[in-house]
Scaffold this active site. Structure first.
Site, PDB file in Angstrom:
ATOM      1  CE  LYS A 122      -1.284   1.521  -3.988  1.00 53.58           C
ATOM      2  NZ  LYS A 122      -0.348   0.389  -4.155  1.00 53.58           N
ATOM      3  CB  SER A 135      -0.941  -0.031   1.211  1.00 51.90           C
ATOM      4  OG  SER A 135      -1.775   1.106   1.224  1.00 51.90           O
ATOM      5  CE1 TYR A 142       0.096   4.939  -5.680  1.00 53.56           C
ATOM      6  CE2 TYR A 142       0.240   6.643  -3.990  1.00 53.56           C
ATOM      7  CZ  TYR A 142       0.714   5.468  -4.557  1.00 53.56           C
ATOM      8  OH  TYR A 142       1.789   4.817  -3.993  1.00 53.56           O
TER       9      TYR A 142
END
Length: 314
Positions: free
Chosen positions: A181, A150, A177
């Site tokens: 994550k 992550s 993004y």
């Protein structure tokens, strides 16, 4: 024994004195950066490593200096056909895995879609690994581990299960993004819940900021410099100043979680700097994990949504 590792610890320091002979480990993204270093460290300490990569020619060139047992397999996480073909090949082989490290990923690309029509970051960073790991779950040995890479970027955005592909909201590469994550952590939470009865534990880790990897290939140097400056400006008093890690330092937390960390301590949790991170509320750039990324109900909802999207139940 107390954890004496930290932000500057390297992969070889994590594995100092450890013989991994007899252990079989799958690592995705073994064509550059953290994936190559992770494979190198594990193989050179005795593990049999299967390295998955989209471009096998590039992977062969990047790993040719690795001394140890390393096999390469083709895997394009942007294509579920490729993901399923890779899983089928490994299932047909039948040999178990002690660890799967989901290392591959993309960061802040221009808006685009995978071969199956998913927003690139959600599709590559999550759905590709979701199908791969779930299909390979029967091969994970009792007491095995899954490590999802992550990022502290999970603080940028919670997942939006109503609009995972930005069909209703304007695309922002950093929001995309952050969502992906966060999803990497939530997937680990639910996978851990589903498989811990066999002693299999799943966790997510933040490798740190590593300048030399290809993750930032969609950014210019000016954009990268501006990002670092913004991080430093946003850091709170008392928080260590942002500093780049080397690739061996960046891969260390993955290796730590995969091999030496206490399984019960990391299961369903998030690690950084070779330690389990604290849950931290609030905005700002700081160590720790946001509570929404560890929410078990959100993790279950993500699992259901992911199955719906890929057309496969696990």
């Amino acid at each position: 024994m107390p954890n004496t590792f930290g932000a500057q610890t390297t992969t070889d320091e994590v594995l100092d004195g450890i013989d991994l002979t007899g252990r079989r480990i799958l690592v995705t993204g073994v064509s550059a950066g953290l994936g190559v270093e992770t494979a190198r460290a594990l193989a050179e300490h005795g593990a049999s490593v299967v390295g998955a990569a989209r471009d096998l020619g590039k992977a062969r060139a990047a790993t040719q200096a690795i001394a140890g047992d390393l096999e390469l397999v083709e895997l394009d996480l942007a294509s579920l056909e490729s993901v399923r073909a890779c899983a089928d090949r490994l299932l047909a082989d039948g040999r178990p895995f002690d660890v799967i490290i989901a290392n591959a990923g993309v960061m802040a690309p221009p808006f685009g879609h995978t071969a199956d029509g998913f927003e690139t970051q959600f599709g590559v960073n999550h759905l590709g690994h979701f199908v791969l790991i779930n299909r390979l779950a029967p091969l994970i040995a009792d007491g095995g581990r899954v490590v999802n890479l992550s990022s502290s970027g999970h603080r940028l955005a919670d997942v939006d299960l109503d609009d995972p592909n930005f069909e209703q909201t304007p695309y922002d590469p950093w929001v995309g993004y952050g969502r992906s994550k966060t999803v990497n952590i939530l997937f680990a939470v639910e996978f851990d819940r589903r498989h811990r009865a066999r002693g299999i534990r799943a966790t997510a880790v933040h490798p740190g900021g590593i300048e030399e990897t290809e993750l930032g290939r969609h950014m210019t140097q000016e954009e990268m410099d501006a990002l670092v400056a913004s991080i430093k400006d946003a850091q709170e008093e008392g928080v260590p100043e942002f500093a780049w890690k080397t690739i061996p330092q960046g891969a260390a937390t993955s290796v730590w979680a995969a091999i030496v960390a206490d399984a019960d301590a990391i299961g369903g949790r998030y690690g950084e700097d070779c330690a389990v991170a604290e849950i931290v509320e609030g905005e700002g750039v700081r160590p720790g994990v946001r509570p929404y990324a560890l929410d078990p109900e959100r993790a279950k909802a993500l699992w259901t949504k992911s199955e719906e999207l890929v057309g496969e139940r696990f």
